[in-house]
Design a protein around this motif. Structure first.
Motif, PDB file in Angstrom:
ATOM      1  N   CYS A 163      -3.955  -0.560  16.851  1.00  0.00           N
ATOM      2  CA  CYS A 163      -2.566  -0.889  16.506  1.00  0.00           C
ATOM      3  C   CYS A 163      -1.797  -1.364  17.738  1.00  0.00           C
ATOM      4  O   CYS A 163      -0.667  -0.996  17.964  1.00  0.00           O
ATOM      5  CB  CYS A 163      -1.873   0.284  15.820  1.00  0.00           C
ATOM      6  SG  CYS A 163      -1.689   1.725  16.835  1.00  0.00           S
ATOM      7  N   ARG A 194       1.139  -9.108   3.525  1.00  0.00           N
ATOM      8  CA  ARG A 194       0.522  -8.343   2.444  1.00  0.00           C
ATOM      9  C   ARG A 194       1.605  -7.579   1.676  1.00  0.00           C
ATOM     10  O   ARG A 194       2.566  -7.100   2.284  1.00  0.00           O
ATOM     11  CB  ARG A 194      -0.470  -7.349   3.050  1.00  0.00           C
ATOM     12  CG  ARG A 194      -1.228  -6.525   2.045  1.00  0.00           C
ATOM     13  CD  ARG A 194      -2.293  -5.678   2.728  1.00  0.00           C
ATOM     14  NE  ARG A 194      -1.788  -5.091   3.953  1.00  0.00           N
ATOM     15  CZ  ARG A 194      -2.509  -4.947   5.066  1.00  0.00           C
ATOM     16  NH1 ARG A 194      -3.746  -5.328   5.133  1.00  0.00           N
ATOM     17  NH2 ARG A 194      -1.966  -4.389   6.135  1.00  0.00           N
ATOM     18  N   ASP A 243       3.799  -4.928   0.065  1.00  0.00           N
ATOM     19  CA  ASP A 243       4.075  -3.612   0.639  1.00  0.00           C
ATOM     20  C   ASP A 243       4.530  -2.591  -0.392  1.00  0.00           C
ATOM     21  O   ASP A 243       4.626  -1.413  -0.094  1.00  0.00           O
ATOM     22  CB  ASP A 243       5.144  -3.743   1.739  1.00  0.00           C
ATOM     23  CG  ASP A 243       5.086  -2.594   2.720  1.00  0.00           C
ATOM     24  OD1 ASP A 243       4.095  -2.529   3.469  1.00  0.00           O
ATOM     25  OD2 ASP A 243       5.998  -1.757   2.704  1.00  0.00           O
ATOM     26  N   VAL A 254       0.949  -8.788   8.483  1.00  0.00           N
ATOM     27  CA  VAL A 254      -0.259  -8.013   8.797  1.00  0.00           C
ATOM     28  C   VAL A 254      -0.567  -8.035  10.294  1.00  0.00           C
ATOM     29  O   VAL A 254      -0.659  -9.108  10.908  1.00  0.00           O
ATOM     30  CB  VAL A 254      -1.460  -8.581   8.004  1.00  0.00           C
ATOM     31  CG1 VAL A 254      -2.719  -7.778   8.315  1.00  0.00           C
ATOM     32  CG2 VAL A 254      -1.158  -8.575   6.517  1.00  0.00           C
ATOM     33  N   GLU A 303       2.013   1.511  -0.703  1.00  0.00           N
ATOM     34  CA  GLU A 303       0.555   1.430  -0.575  1.00  0.00           C
ATOM     35  C   GLU A 303       0.090   2.585   0.305  1.00  0.00           C
ATOM     36  O   GLU A 303       0.458   2.655   1.479  1.00  0.00           O
ATOM     37  CB  GLU A 303       0.160   0.109   0.098  1.00  0.00           C
ATOM     38  CG  GLU A 303       0.361  -1.121  -0.769  1.00  0.00           C
ATOM     39  CD  GLU A 303      -0.595  -1.152  -1.956  1.00  0.00           C
ATOM     40  OE1 GLU A 303      -1.664  -0.509  -1.875  1.00  0.00           O
ATOM     41  OE2 GLU A 303      -0.256  -1.802  -2.960  1.00  0.00           O
ATOM     42  N   LYS A 355      -2.791   3.250   1.644  1.00  0.00           N
ATOM     43  CA  LYS A 355      -3.717   2.917   2.738  1.00  0.00           C
ATOM     44  C   LYS A 355      -2.988   2.453   3.990  1.00  0.00           C
ATOM     45  O   LYS A 355      -3.441   2.696   5.102  1.00  0.00           O
ATOM     46  CB  LYS A 355      -4.620   1.762   2.272  1.00  0.00           C
ATOM     47  CG  LYS A 355      -5.947   2.210   1.740  1.00  0.00           C
ATOM     48  CD  LYS A 355      -6.915   1.034   1.828  1.00  0.00           C
ATOM     49  CE  LYS A 355      -7.893   1.107   0.671  1.00  0.00           C
ATOM     50  NZ  LYS A 355      -8.338  -0.209   0.245  1.00  0.00           N
ATOM     51  N   THR A 356      -1.884   1.742   3.785  1.00  0.00           N
ATOM     52  CA  THR A 356      -1.184   1.182   4.937  1.00  0.00           C
ATOM     53  C   THR A 356       0.192   1.821   5.107  1.00  0.00           C
ATOM     54  O   THR A 356       1.089   1.232   5.697  1.00  0.00           O
ATOM     55  CB  THR A 356      -0.999  -0.334   4.740  1.00  0.00           C
ATOM     56  OG1 THR A 356      -0.349  -0.547   3.480  1.00  0.00           O
ATOM     57  CG2 THR A 356      -2.309  -1.074   4.770  1.00  0.00           C
ATOM     58  N   GLN A 360       3.487   3.329   6.129  1.00  0.00           N
ATOM     59  CA  GLN A 360       4.252   3.509   7.365  1.00  0.00           C
ATOM     60  C   GLN A 360       5.680   3.872   6.981  1.00  0.00           C
ATOM     61  O   GLN A 360       6.133   3.545   5.896  1.00  0.00           O
ATOM     62  CB  GLN A 360       4.266   2.213   8.182  1.00  0.00           C
ATOM     63  CG  GLN A 360       2.928   1.853   8.823  1.00  0.00           C
ATOM     64  CD  GLN A 360       2.513   2.790   9.944  1.00  0.00           C
ATOM     65  OE1 GLN A 360       3.343   3.379  10.631  1.00  0.00           O
ATOM     66  NE2 GLN A 360       1.205   2.939  10.128  1.00  0.00           N
TER      67      GLN A 360
END
Ligand SMILES: Cc1cc2nc3c(=O)[nH]c(=O)nc-3n(C[C@H](O)[C@H](O)[C@H](O)COP(=O)(O)OP(=O)(O)OC[C@H]3O[C@@H](n4cnc5c(N)ncnc54)[C@H](O)[C@@H]3O)c2cc1C
Length: 449
Positions: free
Chosen positions: A232, A273, A275, A285, A397, A399-400, A402
């Protein structure tokens, strides 16, 4: 089970949760580690200390989602807003406060409440029994962090956020951008068109790299390690490692054909992507960044298709302990594996003083109702508080995931509003969102206490 509510952490969220539950008639114990154990950011032993800026951001409840959250917290008699209003400083349309008297007043009011007591000391283990709210914030102590990670699985608790900027879908120029997954991967058409692509020529790429490298960056706070991992790295750090690094990383142009100009090969491609489930927000991304906000907006608008982009949130990398709430919490903010424990505040994956306090308000009310044997629904999705809780416990989502600020991209679109696009239409739409939210929030308040 005993009927006392225990709250770990007396920051923005814990203080608001304590107040709401105590006002509903529940006995509350706040377990606060300061001043015995300090964090690198807090300066005092007061409850509800503001760790950095003194701003609660916009106070416009008609045209701004955070202003709407202020309105809802005032309607619910929140202590954080009461103190903010008492200690308000002139700041145009923003709500800025005199930080020390702000926290002192919350501290003194909570300590004087007949239903509230404070137990000063660090909690290092997850409680087995009783009703608990964990509101230990972005700087949760390491012992408690380890105990939470043991329960949730280490991959479900993050110690840094690495936020890529999030753009309102409607502000992307679709005459330039197109939808396609790399190599058209995916079983369904939806998956094959999951990404939004913005193409760059060589000239545009070179100009973008120059701007990235010369942009103003934020330094890490003292005591915050710059221990981000290779997975990251901020885009500007990648660019510093070599001008071509991004073209072989998040901006690689392979496996994509420009739907508007099929014969032109892009030199680099920026991908976005989806969100949220509503499809109103897209994240860029791999674009986590430490660029300052002003510089960030300027640089990102150099991306073809994003010239007019409006940002639901800008990127950043911070020390921040937060859960993967979409997988771990139910919509009553309870840990699915241990429903006697709720989480509230920034540790749930919201970001900011106001959002954290709002999640405390909700958790305090939900916990008090449960203790008193009243079953209540969480805040409705069309309210600012509801939009946030639905996002972090379902709409985002997993998986991602934040941390998220409140914004209108989290709101369900209006049905058949007849409101047109453009700036004027946006004004009307935001007013319609906030009117709808206020009605539903008032109904929710009436239905319950
Ligand atoms: C350096 C920094 C700067 C920030 N700047 C801003 C800003 O300018 N504007 C903004 O809106 N937001 C900012 N934030 C985010 C901010 O922290 C949150 O918005 C807000 O304070 C979160 O509220 P909270 O109640 O979840 O956590 P906090 O307000 O941090 O409260 C958590 C409390 O839990 C206590 N605690 C932690 N572990 C334990 C334990 N094991 N046992 C007992 N007590 C414990 C802590 O002492 C603290 O009092 C910043 C965060 C950081 C780290």
């Amino acid at each position: 089970m005993e009927n006392t509510l225990h709250i770990i952490g007396g920051g923005m969220a814990g203080s608001e949760a304590a107040w709401q539950a105590a006002q509903a008639g529940v006995k509350v114990v706040i377990h606060e580690m300061r001043p015995k154990v300090e964090t690198f950011a807090h300066q005092t032993g007061n409850l509800a200390e503001m760790v950095c800026s003194n701003s609660f951001r916009s106070d416009d409840s008609e045209q701004n989602a955070v202003g709407l959250l202020h309105w809802e917290m005032r309607a619910a008699n929140g202590i954080i807003m009461q103190s903010a209003d008492k200690h308000r400083l002139p700041a145009g349309g923003a709500l800025a406060v005199d930080r020390e008297p702000f926290a002192q007043w919350v501290n003194d009011t909570l300590l004087a409440h007949p239903n509230i007591s404070v137990d000063y000391g660090e909690i290092t283990e997850l409680p087995e029994n009783g009703h608990w709210i964990i509101a230990t914030g972005p700087l949760t102590s390491s012992a408690l962090g380890a105990a939470i990670a043991k329960e949730t699985g280490a991959e479900s608790l993050a110690f840094f956020d690495a936020i890529a900027p999030i753009v309102y879908a409607e502000s992307i120029d679709m005459d330039v951008a197109w939808m396609q997954s790399r190599y058209d991967k995916g079983e369904t058409e939806e998956e094959q068109k999951a990404y939004l692509n913005c193409p760059m020529t060589k000239e545009q790429y070179e100009g973008f790299i120059d701007a990235l490298m010369s942009a103003d960056k934020t330094e890490f706070h003292e005591g915050e390690t710059a221990g981000y991992f290779d997975g990251c790295l901020p885009i500007e750090v990648m660019a510093e490692r070599g001008r071509e690094t991004l073209r072989f990383g998040p901006m690689k142009p392979v496996g994509l054909t420009n739907a508007h100009k099929p014969d032109e090969k892009a030199y680099a491609v920026v991908q976005l992507r989806r969100d949220n489930a509503l499809g109103t927000l897209y994240n860029i991304v791999g674009f986590q960044t430490k660029m300052k906000y002003g510089a960030q907006t300027e640089v990102l608008r150099m991306i073809p298709g994003l010239e007019e982009a409006r940002f639901a949130r800008l990127g950043g990398i911070h020390r921040n302990t937060f859960l993967n709430s979409p997988t771990l919490l139910d919509n009553q903010m309870r840990l699915k594996s241990r429903p006697n424990i709720r989480f509230a505040g920034q540790i749930t994956g919201v970001e900011g003083y106001v959002e954290s306090a709002a999640m405390g308000l909700l958790a305090g009310r939900l916990a008090a109702a449960e203790i008193q044997g009243r079953s209540i629904e969480t805040a409705p999705q069309n309210t600012a508080m509801g939009a946030l809780i639905h996002h972090i416990t379902g709409g985002a989502e997993a998986k991602t995931f934040q941390p998220m600020n409140v914004n209108f991209g989290l709101f369900a679109p209006l049905e058949d509003s007849g409101i047109k696009g453009g700036r004027r239409g946006r004004k009307d739409r935001y007013k319609a969102y906030t009117d709808r939210a206020k009605d539903e929030f008032n109904q929710w308040l009436e239905e319950r206490i």
